[in-house]
Scaffold this active site. Structure first.
Site, PDB file in Angstrom:
ATOM      1  CE  LYS A   1       7.920  -4.583  -8.549  1.00  0.00           C
ATOM      2  NZ  LYS A   1       7.066  -4.610  -9.786  1.00  0.00           N
TER       3      LYS A   1
ATOM      4  CB  THR B   1       3.516  -2.405 -10.201  1.00  0.00           C
ATOM      5  OG1 THR B   1       5.268  -3.513 -10.364  1.00  0.00           O
ATOM      6  CG2 THR B   1       3.634  -2.546  -8.770  1.00  0.00           C
TER       7      THR B   1
ATOM      8  CE  LYS C   1       3.174   2.742 -10.223  1.00  0.00           C
ATOM      9  NZ  LYS C   1       2.684   1.722 -10.813  1.00  0.00           N
TER      10      LYS C   1
END
Length: 290
Positions: free
Chosen positions: A172, A97, A240
């Protein structure tokens, strides 16, 4: 069967690479901490390499599942990066990701190297990786995706191309945005039940069968009630990811007020020492407030 390289053997990458080896593919793995690669070979067979370049040499497909933008750039473009050894026509599949910006940067660099690049971030957590039941959301050229699909299907329950390069990463982001709000809502519901003197398990047994039901509820409510938070994606990694979501929202003009708020709640969890707790630990913040 294909010749594969797998770069990154964390809690997701190691079982994913294991599924590929078990499926009969010829897998060479690389991990920054070499002992993890050695342990993987002892468990699954296959081979290990000391650099991404060495692992990628002559591979038909190179899969990656590393930490962040900088880690991905390093394994692709560093002095010992995979792109320098990949043969023309090979395909790099990135399960990390990362930002859509670095994805498009590497897509262009891959084209210059005469290889294909598919962004393919994953959802389903450690259990999904171990059970081969991941959701894989992809961006990139359709031809490259079609060729990589049979490889990714080994560890996925659904694998779909959403659009051009970067579309997988954008999808995502949608996933993480949705999860953030769900986990906060579930945390508040369970916290409310506790304060009201209700049996949390009985509450969930009823409400999970109606409109409130979710994957998070089904898979996390018991450990949340038991104050156990070692069962999934870490808060540090979630922050993150949410940072990527919020930065991209600034670029696109999207409004994400709940996501921004929950990101700050996760910051509070980190201050409690919970950076490595799983994301359901938002309830710990509420309990700490009294």
């Amino acid at each position: 069967m294909a010749k594969l390289a797998f770069l990154g053997l964390g809690v997701m990458g190691a079982p994913m690479a294991g599924h590929l080896q078990k499926a009969g593919h010829d897998v060479t793995v690389y991990n920054r901490t070499e002992s993890k690669a050695q342990d993987w070979v002892k468990t699954y067979g296959g081979a290990m390499a000391k650099t991404p370049r060495e692992a990628a040499k002559d591979a038909d497909f190179v899969m990656a599942c590393v930490g962040n933008d900088d880690d991905l750039r390093s394994v692709c473009l560093g002095d010992d990066g995979a792109f320098g050894a990949m043969t023309a026509g090979a395909i790099f599949v990135d399960h990390t990701t990362v930002s859509a910006a670095v994805t498009r940067e590497l897509y262009a660099a891959a084209n210059d190297a005469q290889v294909s690049f598919v962004d393919a971030p994953i959802s389903g957590g450690q259990a999904g990786a171990e059970n081969g039941q991941l959701s894989v959301m992809c961006g990139g050229d359709k031809g490259a995706f079609d060729r990589a699909l049979p490889i990714m299907e080994v560890y996925s329950k659904i694998c779909r191309r959403i659009g051009d390069s970067g579309a997988g990463q954008m999808t995502k982001m949608c996933n993480q945005i949705a999860i953030a709000g769900l986990v906060q809502g579930l945390s508040e519901a369970l916290h409310f039940a506790e304060k009201a003197g209700l049996d949390g398990r009985a509450v969930v047994e009823v409400i999970s069968q109606g409109a409130a039901g979710s994957w998070q509820m089904a898979n996390r409510y018991e450990t949340m009630l038991d104050d156990e938070f070692e069962h999934g994606f870490a808060v540090d990694w979630m922050r993150k990811d949410l940072g990527i979501c919020l930065d991209t929202a600034d670029e696109t003009g999207a409004s994400l007020p709940v996501t921004a708020l929950v990101d700050q709640f996760y910051k509070d969890v980190q201050k409690q020492g919970g950076g490595r707790w799983d994301t359901s630990s938002l309830i710990k913040r509420l309990r700490a407030m009294g």
